[in-house]
Scaffold this motif. Structure first.
Motif, PDB file in Angstrom:
ATOM      1  N   TYR A 194       0.882  -1.011   0.074  1.00  0.00           N
ATOM      2  CA  TYR A 194      -0.066  -0.066  -0.031  1.00  0.00           C
ATOM      3  C   TYR A 194       0.821   1.224  -0.269  1.00  0.00           C
ATOM      4  O   TYR A 194       2.024   1.070   0.668  1.00  0.00           O
ATOM      5  N   ALA A 195       0.628   2.435  -0.480  1.00  0.00           N
ATOM      6  CA  ALA A 195       1.045   3.757  -0.421  1.00  0.00           C
ATOM      7  C   ALA A 195       2.407   3.580  -0.819  1.00  0.00           C
ATOM      8  O   ALA A 195       2.861   3.231  -1.886  1.00  0.00           O
ATOM      9  N   TRP A 196       3.429   3.974  -0.240  1.00  0.00           N
ATOM     10  CA  TRP A 196       4.843   3.996  -0.263  1.00  0.00           C
ATOM     11  C   TRP A 196       5.276   2.602  -0.728  1.00  0.00           C
ATOM     12  O   TRP A 196       5.937   2.456  -1.838  1.00  0.00           O
ATOM     13  N   ALA A 197       4.771   1.542  -0.081  1.00  0.00           N
ATOM     14  CA  ALA A 197       5.187   0.229  -0.364  1.00  0.00           C
ATOM     15  C   ALA A 197       4.742  -0.315  -1.866  1.00  0.00           C
ATOM     16  O   ALA A 197       5.509  -0.957  -2.513  1.00  0.00           O
ATOM     17  N   LEU A 198       3.556   0.240  -2.470  1.00  0.00           N
ATOM     18  CA  LEU A 198       2.870  -0.100  -3.384  1.00  0.00           C
ATOM     19  C   LEU A 198       3.993   0.691  -4.465  1.00  0.00           C
ATOM     20  O   LEU A 198       4.384   0.149  -5.582  1.00  0.00           O
ATOM     21  N   LYS A 199       4.245   1.841  -4.180  1.00  0.00           N
ATOM     22  CA  LYS A 199       5.302   2.766  -5.197  1.00  0.00           C
ATOM     23  C   LYS A 199       6.437   1.913  -5.413  1.00  0.00           C
ATOM     24  O   LYS A 199       7.023   1.812  -6.595  1.00  0.00           O
ATOM     25  N   ASN A 200       7.125   1.197  -4.391  1.00  0.00           N
ATOM     26  CA  ASN A 200       8.227   0.619  -4.560  1.00  0.00           C
ATOM     27  C   ASN A 200       8.106  -0.863  -4.530  1.00  0.00           C
ATOM     28  O   ASN A 200       9.148  -1.564  -4.362  1.00  0.00           O
ATOM     29  N   ARG A 201       6.806  -1.426  -4.809  1.00  0.00           N
ATOM     30  CA  ARG A 201       6.452  -2.741  -5.131  1.00  0.00           C
ATOM     31  C   ARG A 201       7.431  -3.728  -5.638  1.00  0.00           C
ATOM     32  O   ARG A 201       7.954  -4.697  -5.244  1.00  0.00           O
ATOM     33  N   ALA A 202       8.197  -3.144  -6.849  1.00  0.00           N
ATOM     34  CA  ALA A 202       8.995  -3.851  -7.417  1.00  0.00           C
ATOM     35  C   ALA A 202      10.147  -4.313  -7.076  1.00  0.00           C
ATOM     36  O   ALA A 202      10.923  -5.337  -7.339  1.00  0.00           O
ATOM     37  N   TYR A 203      10.547  -3.313  -6.110  1.00  0.00           N
ATOM     38  CA  TYR A 203      11.978  -3.603  -5.279  1.00  0.00           C
ATOM     39  C   TYR A 203      11.671  -4.117  -4.067  1.00  0.00           C
ATOM     40  O   TYR A 203      12.519  -4.751  -3.311  1.00  0.00           O
TER      41      TYR A 203
END
Lengths: 385, 94
Positions: A194-203
């Protein structure tokens, strides 16, 4: 009990669990943070001490028993002491969720005196701090100091470690550090997207192989250490074929109040379009919980679409997570795509396939990763206005 | 975690992380602990109320027998206390 469809339309008198996100200010910049991307917009509208005490009292009168004080980093505020002691006197079991930064001897003594029930210490190794963390330097020293304070004040040492692709292979070192710190409970939870973690999901999303190894290591460690340290390992929900029973159902037991007073059925719901979430400045908790359209939006099952609507598991998982359904399919009333009965399940399987591919080491992807910091939050607010 | 059986002449107290109280909204006694709640309806709440660090199992049984004369409650009380001890809700002094 009023019935809509075949699921009982439960309107409990009040939430059992109230989570007070008292500030989104935080000295850390974790790439997996679940605070909203526009968190910086709340800085000027934070609730006052009196507002918070009013929220606690009104919820307590509705039967709330558990109070979480979290953030951001709650210790960025200097009125946590008064919140803890007042809430405890009201009859709450008070839980403090902190990174430990700002936890001093003086403050922890005041919390103990005030009746704080437990402290959950999070291990926030963002990639920025990953090396630091793994080489046992600054972060570890701070955590050890805080862990010692926690034990000296007769609290169990509860450690939350967020796992992801970039740190999961070091789980043996993480566990050794937890043991060295004298942790009693360790939650090894994979980041939720979610949120920041979704933005960075691929990593952040680990491969199946990484997960398998990490779970094996955890099991080995568990056998070695026995009852001295309890370990909980939580895999990312993308790897399941049925969704999580998010929040035990919308508006069922949990109520979150954001720093600016927005009352939400979960940490993430602020992102959902078409709902007007009530503010504790404008409404009392009784109205918010029982009457507000937002808290009633996804209770029962009349809002459900197929395949949930006719699914015999809908009372078990409530169709999963509304925020995840919205984030990934564009409609919060859709089945959480984690479910393999969802027509959107391919969104999940595509991500899982991607996660099996090798990626460059952490150092090389630094410029692409989104740090949860004020600069990025403000930039994202501008992008969306 | 408790590993042995409950010794009947040791003083019982509530596990330090727990909070025991009457909840009007639940119309029941409850035990609160980190992020959780255990409802203790009826007699279980009445037994738990007596655990205050100054009474042993035997003393609690005697106390309840005096409170409810003629009722054979010993086995039920023991069952509950053993359950509570096994779940780590209560501790004995050592």
């Amino acid at each position: 009990m009023e019935k809509i469809g075949s699921l009982p339309m439960i309107k409990p008198k009040g939430p059992l669990w109230v989570n007070a996100e008292i500030t989104y200010k935080c000295p850390l910049h974790c790439v997996f943070c679940y605070n909203p991307l526009d968190y910086a917009s709340t800085f000027k509208s934070e609730l006052s001490t009196e507002d918070w005490l009013k929220v606690f009292k009104q919820s307590r009168d509705l039967g709330s028993v558990q109070l979480g004080i979290s953030g951001g980093e709650p210790l960025m505020r200097d009125d946590v002491e008064i919140m803890v002691s007042e809430a405890s006197q009201m009859g709450y079991y008070v839980n403090l969720l902190t990174s430990g930064i700002g936890l001093t001897e003086k403050r922890i003594s005041a919390f103990k005196e005030g009746g704080l029930g437990q402290i959950q210490l999070s291990f926030q190794d963002s990639t920025k701090e990953l090396n630091d963390f793994l080489s046992s330097t600054k972060t570890f020293e701070l955590k050890s100091k805080v862990a010692k304070l926690i034990k000296e004040h007769d609290y169990p040492m509860v450690l939350n470690v967020v796992l992801h692709r970039l740190n999961i292979d070091h789980i043996d070192q993480i566990l050794e550090m937890a043991e060295a710190m004298g942790a009693d409970h360790v939650e090894l939870a994979n980041s939720q997207y979610y949120a920041w973690a979704l933005k960075n999901r691929a990593y952040l999303m680990p491969s199946e192989e990484q997960l398998r190894k990490a779970e094996e290591t955890t099991n080995r460690f568990r056998e070695k250490i026995g009852n001295k340290m309890k370990l909980y390992f939580i895999v990312p929900d993308y790897y399941a074929n049925r969704p999580k029973a998010c929040m035990n159902g919308w508006g069922s037991v949990f109520l979150n109040v954001a720093p600016d007073g927005l009352a939400l059925p979960c940490h993430e719901a602020r992102m959902l379009p078409g709902l007007t979430f009530p503010n504790v400045r404008d409404h009392d908790m009784e109205w918010i919980w029982n009457e507000s359209p937002a808290f009633n939006a996804y209770r029962g099952d009349s809002w459900m679409k197929e395949p949930c609507r006719s699914c015999d598991e809908r009372a078990t998982d409530f169709g999963g997570c509304r925020c995840q359904a919205f984030q990934l399919t564009g409609d919060a009333a859709n089945t959480d795509p984690v479910c393999d009965k969802s027509e959107h399940h391919h969104i999940i399987t595509e991500q899982i396939e991607l996660a099996q591919k090798p990626q460059p080491p952490a150092a090389d992807i630094k410029p692409i990763i989104f740090y949860r910091d004020d600069k990025n939050s403000k930039a994202l607010i501008e992008e969306n206005t | 975690m408790s590993d042995g059986t409950l010794v009947k002449d040791k003083l019982l107290s509530l596990q330090k992380q727990f909070r025991f109280q009457w909840e009007p909204a639940q119309e029941s006694y409850v035990l609160l602990y980190p992020e959780g709640l255990i409802k203790l309806p009826g007699s279980s709440g009445e037994i738990m109320k007596l655990i205050d660090g100054s009474k042993s199992v035997d003393m609690i049984v005697a106390h309840l027998e005096e409170q409810f004369p003629g009722v054979d409650l010993k086995d039920d009380v023991l069952d509950f206390l053993e359950h509570a001890y096994g779940k780590n809700w209560i501790l004995t002094d050592d």
